[in-house]
Enzyme design. Structure first.
Site, PDB file in Angstrom:
ATOM      1  N   ASN A  43       0.835  -1.209   0.000  1.00  0.00           N
ATOM      2  CA  ASN A  43       0.000   0.000   0.000  1.00  0.00           C
ATOM      3  C   ASN A  43       0.862   1.247   0.000  1.00  0.00           C
ATOM      4  O   ASN A  43       0.563   2.222  -0.709  1.00  0.00           O
ATOM      5  CB  ASN A  43      -0.937  -0.006   1.211  1.00  0.00           C
ATOM      6  N   HIS A  45      -7.757  -1.002   6.231  1.00  0.00           N
ATOM      7  CA  HIS A  45      -7.983  -2.287   6.922  1.00  0.00           C
ATOM      8  C   HIS A  45      -8.705  -3.233   5.957  1.00  0.00           C
ATOM      9  O   HIS A  45      -9.630  -2.813   5.250  1.00  0.00           O
ATOM     10  CB  HIS A  45      -8.813  -2.058   8.182  1.00  0.00           C
TER      11      HIS A  45
HETATM   12  C1  GAR Z   1      -2.993  -4.808   4.231  1.00  0.00           C
HETATM   13  O1  GAR Z   1      -3.862  -5.842   3.857  1.00  0.00           O
HETATM   14  C2  GAR Z   1      -3.672  -3.866   5.212  1.00  0.00           C
HETATM   15  O2  GAR Z   1      -5.028  -3.671   4.926  1.00  0.00           O
HETATM   16  C3  GAR Z   1      -3.495  -4.611   6.514  1.00  0.00           C
HETATM   17  O3  GAR Z   1      -2.175  -5.103   6.453  1.00  0.00           O
HETATM   18  C4  GAR Z   1      -1.838  -5.352   5.084  1.00  0.00           C
HETATM   19  C5  GAR Z   1      -0.553  -4.641   4.785  1.00  0.00           C
HETATM   20  O4  GAR Z   1      -0.109  -4.944   3.490  1.00  0.00           O
HETATM   21  N1  GAR Z   1      -3.703  -3.753   7.637  1.00  0.00           N
HETATM   22  C6  GAR Z   1      -4.328  -4.133   8.755  1.00  0.00           C
HETATM   23  O5  GAR Z   1      -4.727  -5.264   8.936  1.00  0.00           O
HETATM   24  C7  GAR Z   1      -4.502  -3.047   9.792  1.00  0.00           C
HETATM   25  N2  GAR Z   1      -5.361  -3.470  10.841  1.00  0.00           N
HETATM   26  P1  GAR Z   1       1.016  -4.050   2.812  1.00  0.00           P
HETATM   27  O6  GAR Z   1       2.148  -3.970   3.846  1.00  0.00           O
HETATM   28  O7  GAR Z   1       1.428  -4.797   1.592  1.00  0.00           O
HETATM   29  O8  GAR Z   1       0.415  -2.704   2.520  1.00  0.00           O
END
Ligand code: GAR
Length: 203
Positions: free
Chosen positions: A13, A108
């Site tokens: 992200n 999230h």
């Molecule tokens: C993503 O799926 C985000 O939505 C989640 O962690 C992942 C990070 O992926 N966040 C949560 O669960 C927050 N409660 P990334 O490091 O590849 O962006």
């Protein structure tokens, strides 16, 4: 608008946000810094490859408040206006939230208020949900809680595992996070925006 991004891991992200700022999709903005609480977060490499300054701030036995105070100081030093949590797997202390009122947002992988916390995709499957998705929301002092900015629904399919559902939700997360920040920037420059969105005049 100066954006600071907090990560703990993969950083996909974060990379999507940096790329959207760089290609002008998110206008009038700059990613000032990426901060990780984990020294081995893969996202640090992605950020550095994009020429963004990176900082590691581990908790190292300090209280949550002490740890957060250092992160806040680094963000303030760089004049950050908007803090984006992007897979930052820590609950912020009240003093962090109060240091950036209505200027901290999070993504999230569920349709909040359903399935907050860890393993949101597994929670959705185990609950027998037919749909889940992702949410971008303002951050308050509670876990995965605060005013919702945008949501995107993703169907839960027969035979989905946490991994297959996570992958389909993640495909939607990147675009949703970019769209949410664009919405905030647009509200910021819209003088007729309703006062209900306190972030608008402050960004
Ligand atoms: C993503 O799926 C985000 O939505 C989640 O962690 C992942 C990070 O992926 N966040 C949560 O669960 C927050 N409660 P990334 O490091 O590849 O962006």
């Amino acid at each position: 608008m100066k954006i600071g991004i907090l990560i703990s891991g993969r950083g996909s992200n974060m990379a999507a946000l940096v790329d959207a700022v760089r290609n002008g999709e998110i206008p009038d903005s700059e990613v000032a810094v990426v901060i990780s609480d984990k020294p081995d977060a893969a996202g640090l490499v992605k950020a550095a490859a994009r020429g963004v300054e990176t900082i590691v701030n581990e908790r190292r036995g300090r209280t949550r408040q002490e740890h957060d105070a250092e992160t806040v100081a680094e963000l303030k030093k760089r004049g950050v206006d908007l803090v984006c949590l992007a897979g930052y797997m820590r609950l912020l202390s009240p003093s962090f939230v109060q240091a950036f009122p209505n200027k901290i947002i999070n993504i999230h992988p569920s349709l909040l208020p359903a399935f907050p916390g860890l393993d949101a995709q597994r929670q959705a499957i185990e609950a027998g949900a037919q749909a889940s998705g992702c949410t971008v929301h303002f951050v308050d002092e509670l876990l995965d809680h605060g005013e919702i900015i945008l949501q995107k629904e993703v169907a839960v399919l027969d035979g989905d595992t946490p991994e297959t559902l996570s992958a389909r939700i993640l495909e939607q997360e990147h675009g949703l996070y970019v769209a949410a920040i664009k919405k905030l920037v647009a509200q910021c420059s819209d003088s007729t925006a309703k006062p209900r969105m306190p972030v608008a005049p402050q960004l």
